[in-house]
Motif scaffolding. Structure first.
Motif, PDB file in Angstrom:
ATOM      1  N   PHE A 247      -8.120  11.405  -3.419  1.00 26.78           N
ATOM      2  CA  PHE A 247      -6.794  12.108  -3.826  1.00 26.78           C
ATOM      3  C   PHE A 247      -7.114  13.106  -5.019  1.00 26.78           C
ATOM      4  O   PHE A 247      -6.422  14.059  -5.016  1.00 26.78           O
ATOM      5  CB  PHE A 247      -6.150  11.119  -4.413  1.00 26.78           C
ATOM      6  CG  PHE A 247      -5.537  10.023  -3.633  1.00 26.78           C
ATOM      7  CD1 PHE A 247      -4.975  10.432  -2.269  1.00 26.78           C
ATOM      8  CD2 PHE A 247      -5.337   8.551  -3.813  1.00 26.78           C
ATOM      9  CE1 PHE A 247      -4.441   9.633  -1.409  1.00 26.78           C
ATOM     10  CE2 PHE A 247      -4.907   7.802  -2.949  1.00 26.78           C
ATOM     11  CZ  PHE A 247      -4.392   8.213  -1.668  1.00 26.78           C
TER      12      PHE A 247
ATOM     13  N   GLU B  65      -4.709  16.250  -5.646  1.00 25.45           N
ATOM     14  CA  GLU B  65      -3.798  16.064  -6.525  1.00 25.45           C
ATOM     15  C   GLU B  65      -4.369  16.227  -8.137  1.00 25.45           C
ATOM     16  O   GLU B  65      -5.565  16.114  -8.218  1.00 25.45           O
ATOM     17  CB  GLU B  65      -3.471  14.710  -6.406  1.00 25.45           C
ATOM     18  CG  GLU B  65      -3.110  14.245  -4.974  1.00 25.45           C
ATOM     19  CD  GLU B  65      -1.873  14.930  -4.789  1.00 25.45           C
ATOM     20  OE1 GLU B  65      -0.949  15.219  -5.739  1.00 25.45           O
ATOM     21  OE2 GLU B  65      -1.266  14.841  -3.683  1.00 25.45           O
TER      22      GLU B  65
ATOM     23  N   VAL C 235      -1.614  11.940 -10.950  1.00 27.52           N
ATOM     24  CA  VAL C 235      -1.255  11.574  -9.688  1.00 27.52           C
ATOM     25  C   VAL C 235      -2.245  10.920  -8.991  1.00 27.52           C
ATOM     26  O   VAL C 235      -2.129   9.742  -8.407  1.00 27.52           O
ATOM     27  CB  VAL C 235      -0.708  12.709  -8.700  1.00 27.52           C
ATOM     28  CG1 VAL C 235      -0.425  12.283  -7.627  1.00 27.52           C
ATOM     29  CG2 VAL C 235       0.432  13.422  -9.554  1.00 27.52           C
ATOM     30  N   ALA C 236      -3.488  11.506  -9.006  1.00 27.03           N
ATOM     31  CA  ALA C 236      -4.618  10.593  -8.048  1.00 27.03           C
ATOM     32  C   ALA C 236      -4.923   9.271  -8.573  1.00 27.03           C
ATOM     33  O   ALA C 236      -5.009   8.324  -7.846  1.00 27.03           O
ATOM     34  CB  ALA C 236      -5.950  11.443  -8.253  1.00 27.03           C
TER      35      ALA C 236
ATOM     36  N   LYS D 184      -1.887   7.012  -7.667  1.00 23.28           N
ATOM     37  CA  LYS D 184      -2.090   6.473  -6.120  1.00 23.28           C
ATOM     38  C   LYS D 184      -3.345   5.657  -5.936  1.00 23.28           C
ATOM     39  O   LYS D 184      -3.172   4.755  -5.001  1.00 23.28           O
ATOM     40  CB  LYS D 184      -2.377   7.731  -5.420  1.00 23.28           C
ATOM     41  CG  LYS D 184      -1.186   8.599  -5.269  1.00 23.28           C
ATOM     42  CD  LYS D 184      -1.292   9.738  -4.169  1.00 23.28           C
ATOM     43  CE  LYS D 184       0.004  10.364  -4.006  1.00 23.28           C
ATOM     44  NZ  LYS D 184      -0.406  11.780  -2.861  1.00 23.28           N
TER      45      LYS D 184
ATOM     46  N   SER E 203      -3.995   3.386  -8.433  1.00 25.79           N
ATOM     47  CA  SER E 203      -3.679   2.036  -9.345  1.00 25.79           C
ATOM     48  C   SER E 203      -4.680   2.023 -10.330  1.00 25.79           C
ATOM     49  O   SER E 203      -5.207   0.713 -10.476  1.00 25.79           O
ATOM     50  CB  SER E 203      -3.694   0.980  -8.209  1.00 25.79           C
ATOM     51  OG  SER E 203      -2.761   0.891  -7.272  1.00 25.79           O
TER      52      SER E 203
END
Length: 94
Positions: free
Chosen positions: A17, A21, A25-26, A29, A31
């Motif tokens: 990601f 990103e 954000v990465a 995504k 977690s």
């Protein structure tokens, strides 16, 4: 979550990601927290490659007992007729 270790899968997701990103954000995504994501960027090795096997911190007090049991299981001639565990031949009491 605090106290949870990052898995190899999470690291791979984050790195995938991260190519498209921003870090925040990465990380979301994958977690994980942003702090963990920045730490991963500085050291991109997978957690499974970072872990070192731990050695014993003190000598095993029962190593002689279990060693004689393993030896008797490996070599049937090692055990005497009177003592099936073979420990008395080593001077240990069963």
């Amino acid at each position: 979550m605090p106290g949870r270790h990052v898995t190899d899968h999470q690291m791979r997701l984050f790195m995938k990601f991260r190519q498209t990103e921003p870090v925040a954000v990465a990380a979301a995504k994958a977690s994980m927290s942003m702090a963990t994501a920045y730490r991963i960027q500085n050291d991109p090795r997978l957690p499974s490659t970072k872990a070192q096997p731990r050695e014993r911190r003190r000598p095993d007090p029962l190593s002689a007992v279990f060693e004689c049991q393993f030896a008797s299981n490996r070599d049937p001639d090692f055990a005497s007729n009177n003592d099936p565990s073979g420990c008395t031949r080593l001077g240990l009491s069963a």
